[in-house]
Design an enzyme around this catalytic site. Structure first.
Site, PDB file in Angstrom:
ATOM      1  N   GLY A  28     -16.271 -38.205   9.934  1.00 47.42           N
ATOM      2  CA  GLY A  28     -15.320 -39.377   9.166  1.00 47.42           C
ATOM      3  C   GLY A  28     -15.593 -39.495   7.741  1.00 47.42           C
ATOM      4  O   GLY A  28     -14.560 -39.693   6.983  1.00 47.42           O
ATOM      5  N   GLN A  88     -16.759 -46.113   3.248  1.00 46.52           N
ATOM      6  CA  GLN A  88     -15.900 -44.932   3.418  1.00 46.52           C
ATOM      7  C   GLN A  88     -14.560 -45.447   2.404  1.00 46.52           C
ATOM      8  O   GLN A  88     -14.116 -44.490   1.714  1.00 46.52           O
ATOM      9  CB  GLN A  88     -15.833 -44.280   4.493  1.00 46.52           C
ATOM     10  CG  GLN A  88     -16.998 -43.942   5.433  1.00 46.52           C
ATOM     11  CD  GLN A  88     -16.720 -43.283   6.531  1.00 46.52           C
ATOM     12  OE1 GLN A  88     -15.988 -43.487   7.126  1.00 46.52           O
ATOM     13  NE2 GLN A  88     -17.769 -42.577   6.986  1.00 46.52           N
ATOM     14  N   ASP A 120     -24.769 -47.832  11.324  1.00 47.18           N
ATOM     15  CA  ASP A 120     -25.060 -46.635  12.102  1.00 47.18           C
ATOM     16  C   ASP A 120     -26.179 -46.778  13.100  1.00 47.18           C
ATOM     17  O   ASP A 120     -26.404 -45.795  13.749  1.00 47.18           O
ATOM     18  CB  ASP A 120     -25.095 -45.383  11.203  1.00 47.18           C
ATOM     19  CG  ASP A 120     -24.118 -45.077  10.296  1.00 47.18           C
ATOM     20  OD1 ASP A 120     -22.590 -45.391  10.801  1.00 47.18           O
ATOM     21  OD2 ASP A 120     -23.911 -44.346   9.383  1.00 47.18           O
TER      22      ASP A 120
END
Ligand code: S3P
Length: 438
Positions: free
Chosen positions: A98, A173, A320
């Site tokens: 990703g 991101q 995460d």
């Protein structure tokens, strides 16, 4: 995934010794991107030779960048300059990554040529409008599949204009994607984040001599049209990979392990804060700054953990690490509650559903909620076969559960562990686990 890899983890054991887990994934991706766009030769040490970062590396090779390695973590990138990339002959395959797809969407929006980004089944079903929407408002021409998923077709030769963008989700991101497009935009691009997210992009851009400023808390800006100057990058060990061992050592009686040279960027250390709130015995030594990133050794000894309500402000700082934290929660006394973490549903798998299913199979009372989970902790795990759903972090988290299981834990579809942690099994077995690969 074509390969079928099953882990069979024998019950019991404890973790000990001094180990260094592989390099940080986020920093490794960015080293390739910025090294490729820089003027001059960038040397990277400690690069993560995992499939995700290799997807990024191969994409830049396909765009004409000469890259040597990785060879034992050493990579040499012969930068082509900010406008030096060439049109790739084929679609760019981001695999399971990703980070590659989302950051590249911004970067490729500013090129003079067209590109198409694809990935594996998991990546092709993850949400991409969160990146295509802001770059479109900068003037980029791109399209996704109807559902807002890849393939992403990006048209080149478009003039981008700077924007001021408020992130709807706390996502590094998305922030990085907009900043990368901002390198090519006319004017000053600013991104405001609703909560702090990892800031490796900002730190590394500064390391490459590119001015990035923070006019106020939670806002980051850069002016388009600058250049990057090659540099040397030392990639610390990935705290997200170290997290499995922090949890394993905390839950397995008699453990005493030291994780060396771990990246301690404050936007990444939520896992340490959460485990400490649960009563973990974690000490941090040898704190130093290496190449603009804080680094330290982390010693973890086993401790009786207690259930907690996880503070929501820590969620983006441990985003995460939740699969591993859920394993810790299952071994803690009392209830652990997580809220405000709906993002976990759109990671490499739906990490709330997949972890709840696996925990239940192993005899743990775990109730998924829309934005989190409630776990009743107890004495540990039973035994059984769980599904990783091709998600590396699910596989490694359940491997750690075996330390407190009553029988074998069988974990299906573990091939993607190689995306972030090559030779996880070798290092885990050296530290005291007993995993067989089938
Ligand atoms: C990453 C950001 C995080 C994280 C991912 C890597 C990065 O995603 O989950 O593994 O390198 O920027 P989000 O910021 O979208 O949550």
């Amino acid at each position: 995934m074509s390969k079928s890899v099953t882990f069979i983890a024998s019950p019991g054991g404890s973790l000990s010794g001094d180990i260094r887990v592989p390099g940080d994934k986020s920093i490794s991706h960015r080293s390739i991107m910025f090294g490729s766009l820089a003027d001059g030769t960038t040397r990277v040490h400690g690069f993560l030779d995992g499939e995700d970062c290799l997807a990024t590396l191969n994409a830049f090779r396909a765009m004409g960048v000469e890259i040597e390695g990785p060879d034992n973590g050493e990579v040499v990138i012969h930068g082509v300059g900010i406008d030096g990339l060439k049109q790739p002959a084929n679609t760019l395959d981001m695999g399971n990554s990703g980070t590659s797809m989302r950051l590249m969407t911004g970067l490729l929006s500013g090129q003079s040529f067209d590109t198409t980004l694809v990935g594996d089944g998991s990546l092709m079903s993850r949400p991409m409008r969160r990146v295509t929407d802001p770059v479109q408002s900068m003037g980029a021409t791109l399209s996704t599949a109807k559902a807002g998923t890849a393939p992403i077709d990006i048209s080149g030769g478009v003039a981008l204009k700077a924007i001021e963008y408020e992130l709807p989700v706390a996502s590094a991101q998305v922030k990085s994607c907009v900043l990368l497009a901002g390198l090519y935009a006319q004017g000053k691009t600013c991104v405001t984040e609703p909560a702090p997210t990892r800031d490796h992009t900002e730190r590394m851009l500064r390391g490459f001599g590119y001015a990035v400023d923070n006019p106020s808390a939670g806002v980051v800006c850069l002016q388009g049209g600058g250049r990057l100057t090659a540099t040397e990058i030392d990639v610390p060990a990935d705290i997200s990979s170290a997290a499995f061992f922090m949890v394993g050592a905390s839950i397995a009686e008699g453990s005493d392990i030291t994780l060396q040279h771990v990246g301690m960027n404050p936007t990444r250390t939520g896992v340490i804060d959460i485990l400490r709130l649960m009563g973990a015995d974690i000490s941090v030594t040898k704190e130093q700054e290496v190449g603009g990133e804080p680094v330290a050794d982390i010693r973890v000894r086993s401790a009786q953990l207690k259930g907690i309500r996880i503070p929501e402000e820590l969620v983006p700082l441990a985003i995460d690490e939740f699969p591993a934290i859920f394993v810790a929660a299952a071994c803690a006394s009392g209830e652990t509650t997580l809220t405000g973490a709906e993002e976990l549903r759109v990671k490499e798998s739906d990490r709330i559903a997949v972890m709840a299913d696996g925990l239940k199979i192993l005899g743990v009372d775990a109730e998924p909620t829309a934005d989190g989970i409630v776990i009743q902790g107890g004495s540990g795990f039973g035994s059984g076969a769980v599904e990783s759903h091709d998600d590396h972090r699910i596989a490694m988290s359940f491997a750690m559960a075996s330390l407190r299981a009553s029988g074998d834990v069988r974990i299906n579809n573990c091939a993607n562990v190689d995306t972030s942690f090559p030779d996880f099994v070798g290092l885990a077995n050296k530290a005291g686990l007993s995993i067989e690969i089938n």
